[in-house]
Design a protein around this motif. Structure first.
Motif, PDB file in Angstrom:
ATOM      1  N   ARG A 105     -42.028  -8.118   4.425  1.00 23.64           N
ATOM      2  CA  ARG A 105     -40.701  -7.534   4.256  1.00 23.64           C
ATOM      3  C   ARG A 105     -40.830  -6.382   3.271  1.00 23.64           C
ATOM      4  N   VAL A 106     -40.386  -5.194   3.695  1.00 20.43           N
ATOM      5  CA  VAL A 106     -40.383  -4.021   2.824  1.00 20.43           C
ATOM      6  C   VAL A 106     -38.945  -3.763   2.411  1.00 20.43           C
ATOM      7  N   ARG A 107     -38.710  -3.754   1.109  1.00 24.37           N
ATOM      8  CA  ARG A 107     -37.360  -3.515   0.569  1.00 24.37           C
ATOM      9  C   ARG A 107     -37.321  -2.156  -0.109  1.00 24.37           C
ATOM     10  N   VAL A 108     -36.390  -1.323   0.344  1.00 21.67           N
ATOM     11  CA  VAL A 108     -36.095  -0.066  -0.335  1.00 21.67           C
ATOM     12  C   VAL A 108     -34.683  -0.221  -0.887  1.00 21.67           C
ATOM     13  N   ASP A 109     -34.558  -0.148  -2.201  1.00 26.15           N
ATOM     14  CA  ASP A 109     -33.263  -0.337  -2.854  1.00 26.15           C
ATOM     15  C   ASP A 109     -32.908   0.902  -3.655  1.00 26.15           C
ATOM     16  N   SER A 110     -31.590   1.173  -3.722  1.00 26.04           N
ATOM     17  CA  SER A 110     -31.110   2.300  -4.515  1.00 26.04           C
ATOM     18  C   SER A 110     -30.337   1.784  -5.718  1.00 26.04           C
ATOM     19  N   HIS A 111     -30.372   2.567  -6.788  1.00 21.71           N
ATOM     20  CA  HIS A 111     -29.707   2.190  -8.031  1.00 21.71           C
ATOM     21  C   HIS A 111     -29.026   3.434  -8.595  1.00 21.71           C
ATOM     22  N   HIS A 112     -27.742   3.341  -8.845  1.00 21.09           N
ATOM     23  CA  HIS A 112     -27.047   4.464  -9.483  1.00 21.09           C
ATOM     24  C   HIS A 112     -25.891   3.939 -10.323  1.00 21.09           C
ATOM     25  N   GLU A 113     -25.514   4.740 -11.289  1.00 22.34           N
ATOM     26  CA  GLU A 113     -24.388   4.398 -12.153  1.00 22.34           C
ATOM     27  C   GLU A 113     -23.316   5.454 -11.962  1.00 22.34           C
ATOM     28  N   GLY A 114     -22.098   5.063 -12.177  1.00 22.82           N
ATOM     29  CA  GLY A 114     -20.996   6.011 -12.050  1.00 22.82           C
ATOM     30  C   GLY A 114     -20.346   5.931 -10.688  1.00 22.82           C
ATOM     31  N   PRO A 115     -19.357   6.758 -10.469  1.00 23.69           N
ATOM     32  CA  PRO A 115     -18.621   6.715  -9.207  1.00 23.69           C
ATOM     33  C   PRO A 115     -19.442   7.257  -8.045  1.00 23.69           C
ATOM     34  N   ALA A 116     -19.129   6.767  -6.861  1.00 22.35           N
ATOM     35  CA  ALA A 116     -19.794   7.247  -5.650  1.00 22.35           C
ATOM     36  C   ALA A 116     -19.172   8.566  -5.223  1.00 22.35           C
ATOM     37  N   ASN A 117     -19.947   9.372  -4.525  1.00 22.93           N
ATOM     38  CA  ASN A 117     -19.467  10.634  -3.999  1.00 22.93           C
ATOM     39  C   ASN A 117     -18.475  10.340  -2.878  1.00 22.93           C
ATOM     40  N   ALA A 118     -17.256  10.825  -3.018  1.00 28.27           N
ATOM     41  CA  ALA A 118     -16.214  10.524  -2.033  1.00 28.27           C
ATOM     42  C   ALA A 118     -16.071  11.597  -0.957  1.00 28.27           C
ATOM     43  N   THR A 119     -16.785  12.705  -1.078  1.00 26.92           N
ATOM     44  CA  THR A 119     -16.613  13.794  -0.112  1.00 26.92           C
ATOM     45  C   THR A 119     -17.420  13.607   1.166  1.00 26.92           C
ATOM     46  N   CYS A 120     -18.500  12.837   1.130  1.00 29.94           N
ATOM     47  CA  CYS A 120     -19.315  12.601   2.319  1.00 29.94           C
ATOM     48  C   CYS A 120     -20.126  11.318   2.129  1.00 29.94           C
ATOM     49  N   GLU A 121     -20.810  10.915   3.177  1.00 35.07           N
ATOM     50  CA  GLU A 121     -21.696   9.750   3.109  1.00 35.07           C
ATOM     51  C   GLU A 121     -23.002  10.226   2.464  1.00 35.07           C
ATOM     52  N   THR A 122     -23.143   9.954   1.167  1.00 37.83           N
ATOM     53  CA  THR A 122     -24.244  10.491   0.372  1.00 37.83           C
ATOM     54  C   THR A 122     -25.422   9.528   0.353  1.00 37.83           C
ATOM     55  N   GLY A 123     -26.616  10.102   0.382  1.00 39.02           N
ATOM     56  CA  GLY A 123     -27.810   9.273   0.329  1.00 39.02           C
ATOM     57  C   GLY A 123     -29.054  10.082   0.066  1.00 39.02           C
ATOM     58  N   VAL A 124     -30.197   9.413   0.232  1.00 41.18           N
ATOM     59  CA  VAL A 124     -31.499  10.015  -0.046  1.00 41.18           C
ATOM     60  C   VAL A 124     -32.400   9.819   1.163  1.00 41.18           C
ATOM     61  N   LEU A 125     -33.087  10.890   1.553  1.00 44.03           N
ATOM     62  CA  LEU A 125     -34.118  10.815   2.585  1.00 44.03           C
ATOM     63  C   LEU A 125     -35.432  10.505   1.874  1.00 44.03           C
ATOM     64  N   TYR A 126     -36.106   9.442   2.310  1.00 46.72           N
ATOM     65  CA  TYR A 126     -37.343   9.020   1.656  1.00 46.72           C
ATOM     66  C   TYR A 126     -38.432   8.800   2.702  1.00 46.72           C
ATOM     67  N   ARG A 127     -39.668   8.744   2.235  1.00 46.50           N
ATOM     68  CA  ARG A 127     -40.804   8.369   3.093  1.00 46.50           C
ATOM     69  C   ARG A 127     -41.644   7.354   2.330  1.00 46.50           C
ATOM     70  N   VAL A 128     -41.939   6.232   2.977  1.00 48.67           N
ATOM     71  CA  VAL A 128     -42.765   5.192   2.353  1.00 48.67           C
ATOM     72  C   VAL A 128     -43.913   4.856   3.304  1.00 48.67           C
ATOM     73  N   THR A 129     -45.096   4.698   2.744  1.00 49.06           N
ATOM     74  CA  THR A 129     -46.276   4.282   3.509  1.00 49.06           C
ATOM     75  C   THR A 129     -46.805   3.003   2.910  1.00 49.06           C
ATOM     76  N   ILE A 130     -47.066   2.018   3.782  1.00 47.36           N
ATOM     77  CA  ILE A 130     -47.650   0.760   3.329  1.00 47.36           C
ATOM     78  C   ILE A 130     -48.997   0.574   4.025  1.00 47.36           C
ATOM     79  N   THR A 131     -49.944   0.016   3.288  1.00 46.68           N
ATOM     80  CA  THR A 131     -51.318  -0.119   3.767  1.00 46.68           C
ATOM     81  C   THR A 131     -51.739  -1.581   3.697  1.00 46.68           C
ATOM     82  N   PRO A 132     -52.293  -2.112   4.803  1.00 47.20           N
ATOM     83  CA  PRO A 132     -52.724  -3.513   4.817  1.00 47.20           C
ATOM     84  C   PRO A 132     -54.087  -3.699   4.168  1.00 47.20           C
ATOM     85  N   GLY A 133     -54.363  -4.940   3.824  1.00 50.24           N
ATOM     86  CA  GLY A 133     -55.672  -5.306   3.300  1.00 50.24           C
ATOM     87  C   GLY A 133     -55.935  -6.778   3.557  1.00 50.24           C
ATOM     88  N   GLY A 134     -57.196  -7.157   3.498  1.00 49.52           N
ATOM     89  CA  GLY A 134     -57.576  -8.558   3.669  1.00 49.52           C
ATOM     90  C   GLY A 134     -57.454  -9.030   5.101  1.00 49.52           C
TER      91      GLY A 134
END
Length: 194
Positions: A105-134
């Motif tokens: 299970r890969v969890r990507v979580d966001s953390h922010h303080e203060g009010p949310a942006n009310a003008t649009c659906e705000t977010g972050v574009l991210y890229r994550v790479t996971i590598t197996p082993g064993g």
């Protein structure tokens, strides 16, 4: 040419050892030279990049996922409510050690303080790479094995990736909202039942 008596004794001893191993061992994989091929025993985040932040209609256009040389890469937009939100990513193994189908299970979580942006659906574009082993290597006899990765964003289903050999199935459909379970219908109770 007739085999020598010593060659016959070696062949008979090898066949007897094989027969005893099959009768006493839990499976053919317990014999020398054979192996119980499993998926990876671990998975780790090898890269995690914050690509862009802003309104979904402007930023969320470059989503996708890839599987290359054993690595799983996911590019996605996560709703954060703020362009300044911090992101974190972690991988947790959810299958027992030695399982043919290694699940993570890969969890990507966001953390922010203060009010949310009310003008649009705000977010972050991210890229994550996971590598197996064993995991256990291949043996002389093909053995079913594979990997399933469940992706979560802020605790919500965000996708499922998998790579398996037959007869295993990744079973990703059971994680999708509404799949693999009866659909619920909601209504108020003010009307008469028909």
């Amino acid at each position: 040419m007739v085999p020598s008596p010593s060659w016959r004794r070696v062949a008979v001893a090898a066949l007897a050892g094989l027969a005893i191993g099959l009768l006493l061992g839990p499976s053919v994989n317990a014999l020398p030279g054979f192996s119980d091929h499993t998926g990876p025993s671990e998975m780790r985040v090898t890269s995690f990049d914050r690509l862009e932040a802003g309104c979904a209609e402007q930023v969320a256009t470059r989503a996708g996922s890839a599987y290359d040389a054993g690595n799983y890469t996911k590019t996605a937009f996560v709703r954060t409510g703020s362009v300044d939100a911090n992101l974190s990513a972690r991988v947790v193994r959810t299958s027992p050690p030695g399982a043919d189908l290694s699940t993570f299970r890969v969890r990507v979580d966001s953390h922010h303080e203060g009010p949310a942006n009310a003008t649009c659906e705000t977010g972050v574009l991210y890229r994550v790479t996971i590598t197996p082993g064993g995991g256990s290597p291949e043996g002389l006899v093909p053995d079913a094995h594979g990997t399933r990765v469940l992706w979560l964003e802020n605790g919500e289903y965000a996708g499922c990736s998998g790579s398996v050999t037959s007869p295993l199935e990744t079973g990703c459909s059971r994680f999708r909202p509404g799949d693999g379970e009866p659909r619920q219908v909601w209504a108020n109770g003010s009307g008469a039942a028909t």
